[in-house]
Design an enzyme around this catalytic site. Structure first.
Site, PDB file in Angstrom:
ATOM      1  N   LYS A  29      -1.495 -27.646  12.621  1.00 59.67           N
ATOM      2  CA  LYS A  29      -0.317 -27.902  13.448  1.00 59.67           C
ATOM      3  C   LYS A  29      -0.718 -28.167  14.894  1.00 59.67           C
ATOM      4  CE  LYS A  29       3.303 -25.683  12.381  1.00 59.67           C
ATOM      5  NZ  LYS A  29       4.269 -24.600  12.103  1.00 59.67           N
ATOM      6  N   ARG A 100       4.788 -20.203  16.569  1.00 59.90           N
ATOM      7  CA  ARG A 100       4.591 -20.594  15.174  1.00 59.90           C
ATOM      8  C   ARG A 100       3.124 -20.447  14.781  1.00 59.90           C
ATOM      9  NH1 ARG A 100       8.834 -24.539  13.658  1.00 59.90           N
ATOM     10  NH2 ARG A 100      10.100 -25.035  15.467  1.00 59.90           N
ATOM     11  N   GLY A 109       5.653 -21.999   4.996  1.00 62.83           N
ATOM     12  CA  GLY A 109       6.497 -20.838   4.753  1.00 62.83           C
ATOM     13  C   GLY A 109       5.752 -19.546   4.509  1.00 62.83           C
ATOM     14  N   MET A 111       3.421 -17.993   6.497  1.00 61.84           N
ATOM     15  CA  MET A 111       3.252 -17.143   7.666  1.00 61.84           C
ATOM     16  C   MET A 111       4.505 -17.234   8.523  1.00 61.84           C
ATOM     17  SD  MET A 111      -0.771 -17.701   8.453  1.00 61.84           S
ATOM     18  CE  MET A 111      -0.624 -19.475   8.435  1.00 61.84           C
ATOM     19  N   ARG A 373       2.109 -33.476   9.646  1.00 63.56           N
ATOM     20  CA  ARG A 373       0.974 -33.024   8.838  1.00 63.56           C
ATOM     21  C   ARG A 373       0.910 -33.894   7.598  1.00 63.56           C
ATOM     22  NH1 ARG A 373       3.841 -27.291   7.231  1.00 63.56           N
ATOM     23  NH2 ARG A 373       5.532 -28.135   5.970  1.00 63.56           N
ATOM     24  N   HIS A 491      12.559 -24.373   1.059  1.00 61.64           N
ATOM     25  CA  HIS A 491      11.345 -23.621   0.742  1.00 61.64           C
ATOM     26  C   HIS A 491      10.951 -23.809  -0.717  1.00 61.64           C
ATOM     27  CE1 HIS A 491       9.221 -20.004  -0.750  1.00 61.64           C
ATOM     28  NE2 HIS A 491       8.562 -20.115   0.380  1.00 61.64           N
ATOM     29  N   SER A 799     -27.680 -27.839 -23.876  1.00 56.73           N
ATOM     30  CA  SER A 799     -26.287 -27.741 -23.456  1.00 56.73           C
ATOM     31  C   SER A 799     -26.064 -26.318 -22.966  1.00 56.73           C
ATOM     32  CB  SER A 799     -25.331 -28.054 -24.615  1.00 56.73           C
ATOM     33  OG  SER A 799     -23.990 -27.949 -24.185  1.00 56.73           O
ATOM     34  N   CYS A 866     -21.278 -27.128 -21.637  1.00 58.75           N
ATOM     35  CA  CYS A 866     -20.133 -27.109 -22.547  1.00 58.75           C
ATOM     36  C   CYS A 866     -19.262 -25.878 -22.359  1.00 58.75           C
ATOM     37  CB  CYS A 866     -20.583 -27.204 -23.997  1.00 58.75           C
ATOM     38  SG  CYS A 866     -21.629 -25.832 -24.533  1.00 58.75           S
ATOM     39  N   TYR A 886     -24.192 -34.586 -18.211  1.00 56.01           N
ATOM     40  CA  TYR A 886     -22.771 -34.583 -18.542  1.00 56.01           C
ATOM     41  C   TYR A 886     -22.193 -33.186 -18.412  1.00 56.01           C
ATOM     42  CZ  TYR A 886     -23.886 -32.564 -23.147  1.00 56.01           C
ATOM     43  OH  TYR A 886     -24.311 -31.741 -24.155  1.00 56.01           O
TER      44      TYR A 886
END
Length: 908
Positions: A29, A100, A109, A111, A373, A491, A799, A866, A886
């Protein structure tokens, strides 16, 4: 005490000391307020107290930080006084401030915020005289006491039913006056509320509401720092992987007022649709209101654009004449202001090159921008915005891929309502489609009870008048959220979109009675526990349960997935045990099967009887007789897997779990088994006792079963090879990989490999044809990782079974860790659940070592993962860096892993 470190940074038209790049120091902010000032956008002047001050507050306490920043804060207030032409604490013409929070990651919402700070019994009179509006002044004072009493002084409800003690008093005064809305209260009513609020604070807290503006300011600053560690902020950080060490900044800013009459307003706007991603400027506003009114949902907000207003009217069943007269858009009501807002929105989106979420106030015909934002958005919107901005030339391909959080793809992969079932369902209410998706569950009215119900295995819909940050835990476990009040920026809407939860807000026909625990729509009363279904894409509320259907890749989602293949190095396979699973995986872009758990095939139909017959057999001959029944079943399953993966590798793991898992452990189940198999109950009980192990997951399982009973390995190897040859004969390209589980020594692998190779050779001789296949192993014991070079001289692939490797390395039981891991996470002993995201320093180090040793012993050895970590984005990035070929994960996580793999390559 002066400090060489700077903690306070100014932002205004005259002096701006920060910029967007300073987000870590100034919070999102504060950094963006500074950036807006640099862009020439009209912003109320103020200053930001840095996140470093919050860290000092957490580590060393309030008194220490007060001394550190006292002089800088005084200078900051003086600068604001000079720019606004008002003095803080002046009873005749007071400068009022907002305080704020502002963390580097947006936490809407979670804080705390305090508005109208600086008012007291004298200043409210001066404010009324200066504004020539007594009602406005007393309403501002009432709001300030209400916010400050809650946030700073800690006045909380004494019961769930009370909800908000200040609102209880407001409702009593409204009832006494015979009015329904806060805006219907007169000046005298507001004066009464001020006195009653003060009395409530004195009675419950034991001290008076502070009247000194500087005492108010310091109380608010430290309350914001405290709010970084409140329960809801902690929950939000846990849900979004935000480190506690980041802290929050505090933004102190001159107040501007949207509640100074019909030429004033406040609102929230988005440069694109946060729900769908459509390139459409949209948002909501309220005339003669302060910012919290828009998100609180007490009044029905109006839409910013004419098109948005018309769309809203269609959903709300409001005709065009009523819309224009009662709910006109800002574009229609204040066209000049709308054009200024549109210009600011365009400038900000083009500058940040991302969808913007903006807050604004109009004070007596002047537009002030309060915040911008990067906006929270649904997974679908995230994908669409990234793809469309790429097409529009605003961002490049790599940026488009990095814009989408892999976990958010979950929202696009889960089921939606079956079209035919929806047509037959009964619509009982309509609200705003605040967050898309389909949800079915039982009605629950309180967030804490939603948590309890879910722990009991129930699925719930959280129904509220409106939600508040205290409801976060309940919202996180609910399937969907329904609120009677609120708009698209309430909210509930904003938080639900951030979570990817289905949400419908502002369903005006819904009347909630918390005491009775009922929801009434028209003449129908719904009780707690009744079933509801929500369509967050249309805003429709249905009675009862509605079945769902599977989702698929298409449109922007498909385009994004195609783009991942251009950049990722890691292949993504799937863990799949049936041909149907394999088909789903391939449709989601899997490049093979990384784990087929053969034991999962044993539970279907009458197969379990053959398995149990094998387990009960007294000798090898008896076991072979039972295995002969299983052979054609396994062969058929493998044929289906090879068919679906035509041309792609299929890694088949031999039997892994201990045999006791295939036998019932309760007497009723054992009796049923005895009857089905025609054997005495005593024999079943005796075998169960023989198979009992104190620690079965480290007992007689994996390759140990094959070594004790090589005929099991022989049957499974034959099933694989015969299935492969059969499918090859039918024209399919087959790539079979046979995997030996749980080896810890080379000799274990050699013993199993000998059986497999002899069996394969026998089948080849019988059929008169050959087939190439790979023979490898799972690395899931620490010892296997340590001697990986020796194993690699025999095994053709590795694997990593990271589930067991984590269990054995950390000494944590996967089945029991849930009893203590939450405490570890809450206390910061572990930042992440190691069974969800790989422990990089411990388990990860073993993986890196094993890959390195394996490649040294057998250059080009195929390596993969895996375990469930194969679908975790942070783990995928680690595996990319470790040099694996992979990852393999559940079918519905394949797109998530593909995107994470591409992002890892881009960040490299």
């Amino acid at each position: 005490m002066s400090s060489p470190v700077k903690y306070v940074y100014a932002f205004s038209a005259a002096l701006t000391e920060g910029e967007a790049a300073m987000k870590n120091l100034l919070g999102g902010k504060g950094a963006n307020l500074a950036e807006m000032c640099r862009l020439g956008i009209t912003v109320p002047p103020g200053f930001t107290i840095s996140t470093e001050a919050c860290t000092e507050f957490t580590d060393k306490g309030q008194a220490h930080v007060f001394e550190l920043i006292r002089d800088e804060v005084a200078q900051g207030v003086a600068r604001v006084e000079g720019e606004m032409g008002k003095r803080f604490g002046d009873p005749a013409d007071p400068l009022l401030l907002s305080v704020r929070s502002g963390a580097r990651a947006s936490m809407p919402g979670m804080m705390d915020t305090i508005l109208n700070l600086g008012l007291n019994d004298e200043a409210v009179v001066g404010l009324a005289r200066k504004a020539n509006n007594e009602r406005f002044a007393w309403d501002s004072y009432r709001r300030f006491i209400q916010m400050y009493g809650d946030v700073v002084m800690g006045l909380k409800p004494v019961s769930k039913e009370e909800h908000d003690p200040f609102e209880v008093i407001i409702d009593m005064v409204k009832e006494k006056r015979g009015v329904k809305l806060d805006t219907d209260l007169g000046t005298d009513d507001l004066k009464e509320l001020v006195q009653r609020f003060k009395s409530l604070i004195r009675a419950r807290i034991g001290r008076d509401f502070p009247t000194d503006p500087w005492e108010q300011l310091w109380g608010a600053v430290f309350a914001v720092f405290e709010s970084w560690n409140n329960d809801r902020a902690k929950v939000y950080r846990e849900l979004n992987d935000i480190p506690q060490s980041w802290g929050t900044a505090v933004n102190v800013q001159a107040m501007v007022f949207g509640n100074l009459g019909d030429s004033s307003a406040t609102g929230v706007a988005f440069s694109r649709d946060a729900g769908t991603g459509e390139d459409l400027f949209n948002g909501e506003f309220l005339i003669n209101a302060q910012g919290e009114d828009v998100v609180a949902g007490v009044r029905t907000p109006q839409q910013i654009s004419r098109l948005g207003s018309q769309r809203w009217a269609q959903l709300a069943l409001v005709n065009e004449e009523e819309r224009r007269s009662q709910f006109p858009s800002l574009e229609e009501l204040m066209p000049d202001i709308y054009q200024q807002l549109l210009k600011a929105e365009t400038l900000l989106e083009n500058h940040f090159r991302d969808m913007q979420d903006m807050e604004f106030t109009i004070q007596e015909g002047k537009l002030w921008m309060l915040q911008t934002r990067n906006g929270k958005r649904t997974g679908a919107a995230m994908v669409r915005i990234a793809v469309e901005m790429l097409k529009q030339g605003m961002i490049d391909e790599k940026t488009a891929l990095l814009r989408v959080a892999p976990e958010r793809l979950n929202e696009l992969l889960h089921p939606v309502f079956d079209t035919h079932a929806v047509k037959a369902a009964k619509v009982i209410a309509r609200g705003l489609p605040a967050s898309p998706g389909a949800a079915t569950g039982q009605i629950v009215f309180f967030a804490d009870e939603a948590e309890e119900w879910v722990k009991q295995g129930k699925v719930v819909i959280l129904v509220r008048l409106e939600t508040s940050p205290e409801d976060l835990r309940g919202m996180s476990v609910a399937q969907g959220i329904l609120t009677a009040r609120g708009g698209m920026t309430s909210h509930a809407a904003v938080v639900a979109r951030g979570m990817g939860k289905c949400c419908i807000s502002g369903a005006g026909a819904v009347h909630v009675d918390y005491k009775a625990r009922t929801m009434t729509i028209g003449d129908t009363v719904y009780q707690e526990g009744d079933w509801l279904s929500l369509d967050g894409s249309t805003g429709e509320v249905f009675e009862g349960r509605i079945p769902t259907v599977e989702a698929g890749l298409s449109g922007d989602f498909g385009a994004l997935m195609a783009l991942t293949d251009k950049y990722k190095r890691l292949h993504v396979r799937a863990n799949a045990d049936t041909p149907d699973d394999a088909k789903v995986a391939r449709n989601f872009g899997a490049t093979g099967i990384g784990l087929c758990r053969t034991e999962h095939m044993f539970f279907a139909g009458d197969r379990i009887l053959a398995v149990r017959e094998m387990i009960l057999a007294n000798d090898e001959a008896g076991r072979r007789k039972a295995l002969a029944k299983l052979l054609p079943m396994q062969r058929g399953d493998f044929e289906g897997m090879f068919r679906e993966m035509n041309g792609l590798p299929v890694t088949i793991r031999l039997l892994d779990p201990p045999l006791h898992e295939f036998i019932p452990h309760d007497e009723a189940g054992q009796r049923t088994m005895a009857n089905e198999m025609g054997v005495p109950l005593g024999k079943i009980k005796m075998r169960v006792e023989e198979l009992h192990e104190f620690n079965p997951m480290m007992g007689h399982r994996g390759c140990r079963l094959g070594i004790s009973y090589p005929e099991i390995t022989e049957m499974q190897a034959r099933a694989v090879i015969e299935a492969a040859l059969n499918m090859k004969a039918r024209g399919f390209e087959v790539k079979a990989e046979i995997m030996v589980p749980l080896v810890g020594t080379v000799r274990e692998f050699d013993a199993q490999a000998k059986v497999i190779r002899q069996t394969a050779a026998a089948v080849f001789a019988e059929r008169g044809e050959q087939l190439e296949y790979l023979l490898g192993t799972m690395i899931e014991t620490p010892r296997a990782a340590v001697i990986a070079d020796s194993i690699a001289r025999q095994a053709e692939f590795f694997s990593f079974g990271t589930n067991d490797l984590t269990q054995m390395t950390l000494g944590f039981s996967r089945d029991d860790a849930g009893k203590f891991l939450p405490d570890y996470l809450r206390k910061g002993i572990y930042e992440h659940d190691p069974f969800r995201s790989i422990d990089q320093k411990g388990v990860g180090a073993l993986v890196e070592m094993a890959v390195r040793k394996g490649q040294q012993a057998r250059p080009g050895i195929e390596t993969g993962v895996c375990g469930e970590h194969g679908g975790d984005p942070a783990s995928v990035e680690f595996f990319h860096g470790a040099g694996l070929d992979y990852v393999s994960c559940s079918p519905f996580r394949v797109p998530i892993a593909r995107l994470a793999a591409a992002q890892a390559a881009i960040r490299e």
